[in-house]
Each structure stands twice: as C-alpha cells, then as structure tokens.
Design an enzyme around this catalytic site. Structure first.
Site: not given
Length: 335
Positions: A252, A56, A110, A249, A236, A125
């Site tokens: 997504s 991604d 990340r 959030e 979202d 997640q």
C-alpha cells in the site's frame, strides 16, 4: 475471508528450508530495494505517544494496543499500526533532500485483524519514504515509482528461482494500472473485493489507484486514513495468487497529503479535530517535506515468492489451535 485449504497442496520445502529461504528473501530484497530506490536504512519505533498524532489510524475502527510507561506519567503509549506519518517527520529531522529517502523494518500489532490465510495480528513490513518536490506530486511520479518497485520484485523472482527452483512462483511480466472508479464502472454489481480479484486474475499484477474517496456509487472502494496518503495519488500493488485463487496485496503506497489535500480529507472523514495534533499542525503550516512512501509486506512477499498457502508458513504469530490442526492436516505447517 475464511480459511482456504488448497487441494493437494505441496510446500516443496521443509520448515527448516523455508526458514532459510525466508532469511534469504528478506536480506536480499531489502539490500536491493534500498540501493535501487536510493533509500537509507534507519531505526524506527515500535510505539509512539498517542498525543503526538503519529500513529496510523488505518480505517479508523481498529484499536491500537495501548499501555502506560512508568517514566512518562500521564501519557498513553500506542504500539504503531504503521509508520506512515513518523517517516515523514524523520525525513525532516534528518535533513533528507529531494530524491533521497529512508526505509525501516516495521513491526506492528493489529489486534482487530481477522485471522486467515492472508491476515495476521502481527505485521512485518519494510516501511519506506522518499522526499520529492511539490511539482513531482503527480500521477506520473506515482506510476514510475510503482513500475520501479515491480521491477525489483520481479528481479527477486529470478534470485529465488536460482536458489529454490522447486518452490518459486512465476510472476507476470508487467503491472497494469486501473483506478477504483474504472473498476466500479467495469464491475458495478460486484463487491470491492470481488472486483479486485477479477481484475488481478485477468492481468496478473495490478496497481489499483485512488483509494479512500467516495466513488460514483456513494461508497469508497476501501477505507484509508485521511492524513497520510493523498486519495487521488495512492494505491495498492496486487498480485494474483493461484494457490489461494485470490488477489494478494503486497504494498500500500502513495504520494502523501499536502496542506490542501490534508484539510480536504480531514473534512470529508469528519476528523477535523486532528488539525490540533502536533503532526497535523506542522503539515498544515507547510513545515514538512513533500514525500512519497508506502509499506511492502515482508511475510506477504515471502508468501508470494515461495507460493505458500498461509502467511503463518512464513511468520511466527498466533493462530487458533483449531486452525493450526486443520492446516497441519492439509500439509500447511504454521510456524
């Protein structure tokens, strides 16, 4: 977003009680989510070959963690940012039919993420993906799925309240739908993040739709990779988080690109070179199933349901020592 330190913050639970609650939420949610959404749990990779095009690209500026593998000379391997494209390949490989899907425990690094109350360099997640028919690539399919996910999260509130009544956050009774263009029209002088906060505070829970393409102002609401979500059929899920006075959030998600929308979005994003990658070639030839999917943040969900002030209270990650000390002084204990 800088560090937010709520006044008179009380987590209502010890660290060990929090660890118990985290396990309970994760175990219960994934079981209920899989059953209600007709999703099978499958194994997923922590890294993929760069040449596959499966990673991604997020907003296109984040740097994946890269390394080489002694047994695969000449190949660069990347730690995944998410499994958005890998899941679609898996649905084809494992012969899933329309209405059937999968979910997996996705862990990622990340490295360029800012570190604050909501963001960590460690991502955990539930990535999920379901096969749909081409005729089901509609806004109504998207909204129905969002309502279903909201219902499951709302049910989790009651489950957590039963076990931890002193700590649970009470959620709104419904989810409101609004597009990024409607939001810009409503608050033309605000930044995208300010708009998100204003609309989510008003309604409690919002599904913000159509993220990625340019708005009337000439700028997109937010970045979105051009090769997984259809920018006209995504969004979202945002919950208002009083403790931090901001939108949180949780997910997504979206209906994935088909051949036409992929070609269009690659051109708009200036990424037409990706057409030559194996994944993109398959998609453009119509060899992959049509799907809907997304990710639901595990730590974010725990943070929401337990009404916590920092994601580091519900996941073990790395934080600057100064942040740890400051949080400790305000009864925010980072794991």
């Amino acid at each position: 977003m800088s560090l937010i330190l709520p006044e008179n913050y009380d987590p209502h639970m010890t660290v060990r009680e929090t660890q118990e609650a985290i396990k309970y939420i994760r175990d219960t949610f994934q079981r209920e989510f899989g059953k209600e959404m007709n999703l099978e749990r499958i194994s997923a990779p922590l890294f993929v070959e760069k040449s596959s095009g499966l990673n991604d690209n997020l907003n296109g500026v984040e740097r994946p963690v890269q390394f080489d593998v002694a047994g695969i000379p000449g190949e660069t391997v990347e730690v995944v940012h998410s499994l958005a494209k890998w899941k679609r390949m898996a649905l084809k490989k494992y012969d899933f039919e329309p209405g059937e899907g999968l979910y997996t425990n996705m862990n990622a690094i990340r490295r360029d993420e800012e570190l604050d109350n909501l963001h960590s360099c460690y991502v955990d997640q539930w990535d999920w993906e379901k096969v749909i028919r081409k005729v089901d690539r509609t806004e109504e399919t998207l909204k129905t799925t969002v309502r279903h996910i909201f219902k499951i999260i709302k049910h989790m509130e009651h489950e957590v309240w039963y076990k931890y009544p002193q700590a649970v956050k009470h959620l709104p009774d419904d989810v409101t739908f609004i597009t990024t263009q409607e939001l810009e029209d409503r608050y033309p002088d605000k930044t995208p993040k300010e708009r998100e906060n204003l609309i989510t505070k008003e309604y409690g829970c919002v599904f913000l739709m159509k993220i990625g393409d340019k708005l009337a102002s000439g700028e997109p609401h937010d970045g979105r990779a051009p090769d997984y979500d259809d920018w006209q059929l995504n969004g979202d899920i945002l919950f208002w988080h009083d403790t931090l006075d901001c939108a949180l959030e949780i997910s997504s998600m979206g209906i994935r690109v088909d051949e036409k929308s992929l070609a269009s979005q690659l051109k708009k994003a200036g990424c037409e070179d990706r057409r030559e990658l194996p994944y993109h070639k398959m998609l453009l030839r119509g060899e992959l199933p049509y799907t809907i999917g997304g990710g639901i943040g595990q730590s974010r969900l725990c943070m929401l349901l337990l009404d916590r002030a920092h994601v580091g209270e519900v996941q073990a990650s790395l934080w600057p020592e100064e942040m740890r000390q400051t949080c400790r002084e305000h009864d925010i204990i980072l794991l």
